[in-house]
Scaffold this motif. Structure first.
Motif, PDB file in Angstrom:
ATOM      1  N   VAL A 185       0.841  -1.201   0.000  1.00 37.69           N
ATOM      2  CA  VAL A 185       0.000   0.000   0.000  1.00 37.69           C
ATOM      3  C   VAL A 185       0.872   1.245   0.000  1.00 37.69           C
ATOM      4  CG1 VAL A 185      -1.779   1.294   1.250  1.00 37.69           C
ATOM      5  CG2 VAL A 185      -1.880  -1.203   1.170  1.00 37.69           C
ATOM      6  N   GLU A 186       1.904   1.248   0.822  1.00 35.13           N
ATOM      7  CA  GLU A 186       2.813   2.389   0.863  1.00 35.13           C
ATOM      8  C   GLU A 186       3.513   2.567  -0.477  1.00 35.13           C
ATOM      9  OE1 GLU A 186       3.085   4.525   3.251  1.00 35.13           O
ATOM     10  OE2 GLU A 186       1.671   3.473   4.561  1.00 35.13           O
ATOM     11  N   ALA A 187       3.901   1.469  -1.117  1.00 36.82           N
ATOM     12  CA  ALA A 187       4.567   1.552  -2.411  1.00 36.82           C
ATOM     13  C   ALA A 187       3.649   2.153  -3.466  1.00 36.82           C
ATOM     14  CB  ALA A 187       5.041   0.167  -2.837  1.00 36.82           C
ATOM     15  N   ALA A 188       2.370   1.758  -3.422  1.00 33.86           N
ATOM     16  CA  ALA A 188       1.408   2.286  -4.390  1.00 33.86           C
ATOM     17  C   ALA A 188       1.217   3.787  -4.192  1.00 33.86           C
ATOM     18  CB  ALA A 188       0.079   1.561  -4.255  1.00 33.86           C
ATOM     19  N   LYS A 189       1.190   4.244  -2.946  1.00 36.99           N
ATOM     20  CA  LYS A 189       1.043   5.670  -2.675  1.00 36.99           C
ATOM     21  C   LYS A 189       2.262   6.450  -3.157  1.00 36.99           C
ATOM     22  CE  LYS A 189      -1.976   5.240   1.396  1.00 36.99           C
ATOM     23  NZ  LYS A 189      -2.091   5.480   2.861  1.00 36.99           N
ATOM     24  N   ILE A 190       3.457   5.904  -2.886  1.00 38.81           N
ATOM     25  CA  ILE A 190       4.693   6.573  -3.312  1.00 38.81           C
ATOM     26  C   ILE A 190       4.768   6.661  -4.829  1.00 38.81           C
ATOM     27  CG2 ILE A 190       7.203   6.373  -3.341  1.00 38.81           C
ATOM     28  CD1 ILE A 190       7.008   5.126  -0.546  1.00 38.81           C
ATOM     29  N   ALA A 191       4.266   5.619  -5.507  1.00 41.62           N
ATOM     30  CA  ALA A 191       4.300   5.588  -6.972  1.00 41.62           C
ATOM     31  C   ALA A 191       3.272   6.537  -7.582  1.00 41.62           C
ATOM     32  CB  ALA A 191       4.058   4.170  -7.470  1.00 41.62           C
ATOM     33  N   GLY A 192       2.432   7.143  -6.753  1.00 45.87           N
ATOM     34  CA  GLY A 192       1.453   8.097  -7.251  1.00 45.87           C
ATOM     35  C   GLY A 192       0.169   7.466  -7.749  1.00 45.87           C
ATOM     36  N   ALA A 193      -0.118   6.255  -7.299  1.00 43.40           N
ATOM     37  CA  ALA A 193      -1.347   5.580  -7.721  1.00 43.40           C
ATOM     38  C   ALA A 193      -2.562   6.331  -7.193  1.00 43.40           C
ATOM     39  CB  ALA A 193      -1.363   4.138  -7.216  1.00 43.40           C
ATOM     40  N   SER A 194      -3.629   6.312  -7.957  1.00 46.27           N
ATOM     41  CA  SER A 194      -4.863   6.998  -7.564  1.00 46.27           C
ATOM     42  C   SER A 194      -5.553   6.240  -6.444  1.00 46.27           C
ATOM     43  CB  SER A 194      -5.805   7.111  -8.765  1.00 46.27           C
ATOM     44  OG  SER A 194      -6.222   5.823  -9.193  1.00 46.27           O
ATOM     45  N   HIS A 195      -6.480   6.933  -5.766  1.00 51.45           N
ATOM     46  CA  HIS A 195      -7.257   6.270  -4.722  1.00 51.45           C
ATOM     47  C   HIS A 195      -8.030   5.083  -5.307  1.00 51.45           C
ATOM     48  CE1 HIS A 195      -6.131   9.323  -1.989  1.00 51.45           C
ATOM     49  NE2 HIS A 195      -6.914  10.286  -2.484  1.00 51.45           N
TER      50      HIS A 195
END
Length: 290
Positions: A185-195
């Motif tokens: 989840v943290e990786a997805a947020k850092i990568a700029g993934a949308s909600h």
């Protein structure tokens, strides 16, 4: 034990899950029961020995007949074949399950994802409203809804659906809250993934196994809940064959004509047992904690 250890090293995770399921006798029994219920519902017109009994057919000359070769489950108070009505009753019960869970599960899952992911005021509003709905007595609430609306299959679905989404919201909320600190989840947020991506492409796949188990367990409870409404006269109305209505009508002739209530009651027990055994088997197979 040595054989099982060797098997575990050579099989993939999915194959190992299927292997565990195949080694669970109760789960296999549940799968067979559920399969037979679906077959009975789908092919009721072909399997029913007296298909006319599913409607408003009456045959007063053969009323209250005990189980025999011609009527394996006997006949009811107007001469209709009980076995034929049970087979068609499964069609109504499964239709109720599909209608209720088809709406309640997606709605509850989306709310649970949003509450667990966004937190803050979104979590507060969703979960407090969920707690209020969970505090209401389910059967009393359903009775009130169906009493206001006219008793029929659609309104029975509405009454049960308005209560059932809460359990899925609570389940998914707990899973998402536990997953929020995971690395993916943290990786997805850092990568700029949308909600949207994080909710439905990252978090939701990790909830699928729990949802599958919950659906299997819920199916039996929905059948019982629908039968309870019909037993009280606020569910599916005659002459539509419904298992709860058949039990209520047959209870008036107990104990002399026991088959009129016992046979539909056994059919309800059979279906619920199958879904519960299957749900327990899926839980063991997927190693999910509910």
């Amino acid at each position: 034990m040595l054989l099982e250890s060797n098997v575990q090293r050579t099989l993939t995770a999915r194959q190992m899950a299927m292997y565990r399921f195949s080694r669970n006798p109760a789960a296999l029994v549940g799968a067979v029961i559920v399969f037979s219920v679906f077959i009975a519902a789908i092919f009721a017109p072909l399997l029913a020995p007296h298909p006319d009994s599913a409607g408003s057919f009456v045959d007063f000359r053969n009323r209250h007949m005990a189980p025999s070769w011609d009527h394996f489950m006997g006949t009811d108070n107007v001469g209709r074949d009980v076995l034929s009505r049970v087979l068609y009753g499964y069609r109504v019960s499964l239709g109720l399950v599909i209608g209720v869970l088809g709406v309640a599960v997606p709605f509850g899952v989306v709310l649970g994802l949003m509450a667990g992911y966004f937190g803050g005021w979104v979590e507060t509003i969703i979960m407090r409203f969920t707690d209020i709905m969970l505090a209401l007595p389910p059967l009393a609430m359903a009775l009130a809804i169906t009493a206001v609306l006219s008793p029929n299959l659609v309104n029975a679905m509405i009454a049960i659906t308005l209560l059932w989404w809460t359990w899925h919201t609570r389940l998914i909320y707990r899973i998402v809250k536990a997953q929020m600190n995971e690395d993916y989840v943290e990786a997805a947020k850092i990568a700029g993934a949308s909600h949207f991506h994080i909710l439905f492409r990252e978090l939701l796949p990790n909830c699928i196994s729990a949802i599958a188990v919950k659906i299997s367990l819920d199916a039996g409870f929905v059948i019982l809940f629908g039968a309870s409404l019909s037993f009280l006269g606020l569910g599916i109305q005659p002459p539509t064959p419904d298992l709860g209505t058949m039990v209520a009508t047959g209870a008036e002739y107990m104990p002399e004509m026991w088959w009129q209530a016992v046979m539909p009651g056994f059919a309800i027990l059979y279906a619920i047992l199958g879904f519960n055994l299957l749900g327990d088997g899926l839980r063991d197979m997927l190693d999910v904690e509910l």
